[in-house]
Design an enzyme around this catalytic site. Sequence first.
Site, PDB file in Angstrom:
ATOM      1  N   PRO A 242       0.790  -1.229   0.000  1.00 51.02           N
ATOM      2  CA  PRO A 242       0.000   0.000   0.000  1.00 51.02           C
ATOM      3  C   PRO A 242       0.823   1.281   0.000  1.00 51.02           C
ATOM      4  CG  PRO A 242      -0.160  -1.152   2.104  1.00 51.02           C
ATOM      5  CD  PRO A 242       0.505  -2.087   1.146  1.00 51.02           C
ATOM      6  N   ASN A 243       0.321   2.209  -0.782  1.00 49.20           N
ATOM      7  CA  ASN A 243       0.833   3.584  -0.881  1.00 49.20           C
ATOM      8  C   ASN A 243       2.149   3.698  -1.642  1.00 49.20           C
ATOM      9  OD1 ASN A 243      -1.324   4.870   0.618  1.00 49.20           O
ATOM     10  ND2 ASN A 243      -0.487   3.831   2.416  1.00 49.20           N
TER      11      ASN A 243
ATOM     12  N   ARG B 259       5.594  12.478  -2.500  1.00 51.21           N
ATOM     13  CA  ARG B 259       5.583  13.061  -1.155  1.00 51.21           C
ATOM     14  C   ARG B 259       6.676  12.420  -0.297  1.00 51.21           C
ATOM     15  NH1 ARG B 259      -0.429  11.917  -0.287  1.00 51.21           N
ATOM     16  NH2 ARG B 259      -0.473  11.992  -2.548  1.00 51.21           N
TER      17      ARG B 259
ATOM     18  N   TYR C 202      11.624   8.686   1.599  1.00 49.26           N
ATOM     19  CA  TYR C 202      11.597   7.687   0.524  1.00 49.26           C
ATOM     20  C   TYR C 202      12.345   8.119  -0.741  1.00 49.26           C
ATOM     21  CZ  TYR C 202       7.951   5.762   3.513  1.00 49.26           C
ATOM     22  OH  TYR C 202       7.260   5.242   4.579  1.00 49.26           O
TER      23      TYR C 202
ATOM     24  N   ASN D 119       8.002  -5.790  -0.879  1.00 57.01           N
ATOM     25  CA  ASN D 119       7.900  -4.635   0.004  1.00 57.01           C
ATOM     26  C   ASN D 119       6.422  -4.527   0.354  1.00 57.01           C
ATOM     27  OD1 ASN D 119       7.780  -2.255   1.384  1.00 57.01           O
ATOM     28  ND2 ASN D 119       8.994  -1.066  -0.091  1.00 57.01           N
TER      29      ASN D 119
ATOM     30  N   ALA E 193       3.075  -0.858   4.760  1.00 56.77           N
ATOM     31  CA  ALA E 193       2.611  -0.862   6.150  1.00 56.77           C
ATOM     32  C   ALA E 193       2.054  -2.223   6.580  1.00 56.77           C
ATOM     33  CB  ALA E 193       1.562   0.226   6.345  1.00 56.77           C
TER      34      ALA E 193
ATOM     35  N   HIS F 230       3.896  -4.505   9.100  1.00 55.92           N
ATOM     36  CA  HIS F 230       3.822  -4.367  10.551  1.00 55.92           C
ATOM     37  C   HIS F 230       2.508  -4.875  11.142  1.00 55.92           C
ATOM     38  CE1 HIS F 230       7.137  -1.870   9.347  1.00 55.92           C
ATOM     39  NE2 HIS F 230       6.328  -0.975   8.764  1.00 55.92           N
TER      40      HIS F 230
ATOM     41  N   ASP G 106       1.412 -15.575   6.850  1.00 49.48           N
ATOM     42  CA  ASP G 106       0.983 -16.955   6.559  1.00 49.48           C
ATOM     43  C   ASP G 106       1.199 -17.302   5.088  1.00 49.48           C
ATOM     44  OD1 ASP G 106       0.286 -17.294   9.189  1.00 49.48           O
ATOM     45  OD2 ASP G 106      -1.881 -17.130   8.878  1.00 49.48           O
TER      46      ASP G 106
ATOM     47  N   GLU H 282      12.490  -9.755   1.712  1.00 51.52           N
ATOM     48  CA  GLU H 282      11.742  -8.581   2.179  1.00 51.52           C
ATOM     49  C   GLU H 282      12.603  -7.327   1.964  1.00 51.52           C
ATOM     50  OE1 GLU H 282      11.411  -8.501   6.427  1.00 51.52           O
ATOM     51  OE2 GLU H 282       9.832  -6.966   6.412  1.00 51.52           O
TER      52      GLU H 282
ATOM     53  N   HIS I 286      12.665  -2.929   2.297  1.00 52.82           N
ATOM     54  CA  HIS I 286      12.086  -1.629   2.660  1.00 52.82           C
ATOM     55  C   HIS I 286      13.031  -0.535   2.208  1.00 52.82           C
ATOM     56  CE1 HIS I 286       8.979  -3.575   4.896  1.00 52.82           C
ATOM     57  NE2 HIS I 286       9.904  -4.340   5.424  1.00 52.82           N
TER      58      HIS I 286
ATOM     59  N   SER J 104      13.130   2.572   3.403  1.00 54.41           N
ATOM     60  CA  SER J 104      13.635   3.277   4.589  1.00 54.41           C
ATOM     61  C   SER J 104      14.167   2.265   5.608  1.00 54.41           C
ATOM     62  CB  SER J 104      12.510   4.105   5.223  1.00 54.41           C
ATOM     63  OG  SER J 104      11.464   3.239   5.663  1.00 54.41           O
TER      64      SER J 104
ATOM     65  N   ARG K 213      12.939   4.285  12.703  1.00 55.76           N
ATOM     66  CA  ARG K 213      11.717   5.088  12.648  1.00 55.76           C
ATOM     67  C   ARG K 213      10.832   4.786  13.872  1.00 55.76           C
ATOM     68  NH1 ARG K 213       9.236   4.681   6.787  1.00 55.76           N
ATOM     69  NH2 ARG K 213       8.089   6.497   7.599  1.00 55.76           N
TER      70      ARG K 213
ATOM     71  N   ARG L 183       7.017   0.501  13.585  1.00 56.19           N
ATOM     72  CA  ARG L 183       7.642  -0.026  12.353  1.00 56.19           C
ATOM     73  C   ARG L 183       8.777  -1.004  12.661  1.00 56.19           C
ATOM     74  NH1 ARG L 183       5.480   3.424   8.224  1.00 56.19           N
ATOM     75  NH2 ARG L 183       5.107   5.481   9.078  1.00 56.19           N
TER      76      ARG L 183
HETATM   77  O1  CA2 Z   1      10.439   1.824   3.774  1.00 53.69           O
HETATM   78  C1  CA2 Z   1       9.600   1.158   3.165  1.00 53.69           C
HETATM   79  O2  CA2 Z   1       9.793   0.701   2.044  1.00 53.69           O
HETATM   80  C2  CA2 Z   1       8.228   0.929   3.798  1.00 53.69           C
HETATM   81  O3  CA2 Z   1       7.826  -0.400   3.485  1.00 53.69           O
HETATM   82  C3  CA2 Z   1       7.296   1.932   3.158  1.00 53.69           C
HETATM   83  C4  CA2 Z   1       5.891   1.926   3.767  1.00 53.69           C
HETATM   84  C5  CA2 Z   1       5.959   2.023   5.280  1.00 53.69           C
HETATM   85  O4  CA2 Z   1       4.658   1.888   5.826  1.00 53.69           O
HETATM   86  C6  CA2 Z   1       6.856   0.962   5.878  1.00 53.69           C
HETATM   87  O5  CA2 Z   1       6.921   1.150   7.271  1.00 53.69           O
HETATM   88  C7  CA2 Z   1       8.262   1.058   5.300  1.00 53.69           C
HETATM   89  C8  CA2 Z   1       5.062   3.113   3.268  1.00 53.69           C
HETATM   90  C9  CA2 Z   1       5.055   3.318   1.825  1.00 53.69           C
HETATM   91  C10 CA2 Z   1       4.370   4.625   1.554  1.00 53.69           C
HETATM   92  O6  CA2 Z   1       5.107   5.309   0.594  1.00 53.69           O
HETATM   93  C11 CA2 Z   1       4.836   6.617   0.394  1.00 53.69           C
HETATM   94  C12 CA2 Z   1       5.621   7.249  -0.524  1.00 53.69           C
HETATM   95  C13 CA2 Z   1       5.427   8.581  -0.780  1.00 53.69           C
HETATM   96  C14 CA2 Z   1       4.434   9.283  -0.137  1.00 53.69           C
HETATM   97  C15 CA2 Z   1       3.636   8.648   0.778  1.00 53.69           C
HETATM   98  C16 CA2 Z   1       3.843   7.314   1.044  1.00 53.69           C
END
Ligand code: CA2
Length: 179
Positions: free
Chosen positions: A41-42, A49, A54, A106, A109, A112, A119, A130, A132, A134, A139, A143
């Site tokens: 997601p996202n 952003r 990121y 990846n 969220a 977590h 599973d 896996e 990520h 960041s 953080r 996370r």
């Molecule tokens: O660091 C990563 O790759 C994460 O998997 C990214 C997830 C975050 O929830 C994990 O804790 C770590 C979030 C991805 C959202 O990406 C965005 C990028 C730009 C603007 C908003 C969100």
Amino acid sequence: MAAARSGERPSLFVAAAYKAGTALPLRGGFMAKIVFVLNGPNLNLLGTREPQTYGRATLKDVETLTRAAAASHQLKVEFRQSNHEGELVDWIHEAQAKGAAGIVLNAGAYTHTSVALHDAVAAVSVPVIEVHISNIFAREDFRHVSHIAPVAKGTLCGFGIAGYGLAISGLAAILEAKG
Ligand code: CA2
């Protein structure tokens, strides 16, 4: 199966495997293995952003980088993103069903929170790396827990989008060691 000589039409077996999505024929009859690269997601918002967390690269840039890294190891990539937990679960099952050589995941969220993704990864024999972007351990506390890590073959975080390329290299090393 005898390898087809360069320029020869692939055998029926090769054609069937290609159709099933298992592998892609390359010159000389060699079949490229497929790696599923799944994004949660996202991650479709990458580059729009939160550049301090990121970076400025988009998900399309990640795809390009991942395909280049995979090509250098004679691997092909199935690159996908979803904002839906169940769809990610289905894709992990699909990777297994299609005989994928590996999965780079990846889970965003869902990393977590998702017992369902834990599973699904545990249920397949495909090696899962896996990733990520960041450093999740630098953080917020929430996370610091990954439901993927205990069932993944390996985990990378904090390398920015380069982590995807590193994951492909790690996977290639695992596959080479397997023979
Ligand atoms: O660091 C990563 O790759 C994460 O998997 C990214 C997830 C975050 O929830 C994990 O804790 C770590 C979030 C991805 C959202 O990406 C965005 C990028 C730009 C603007 C908003 C969100």
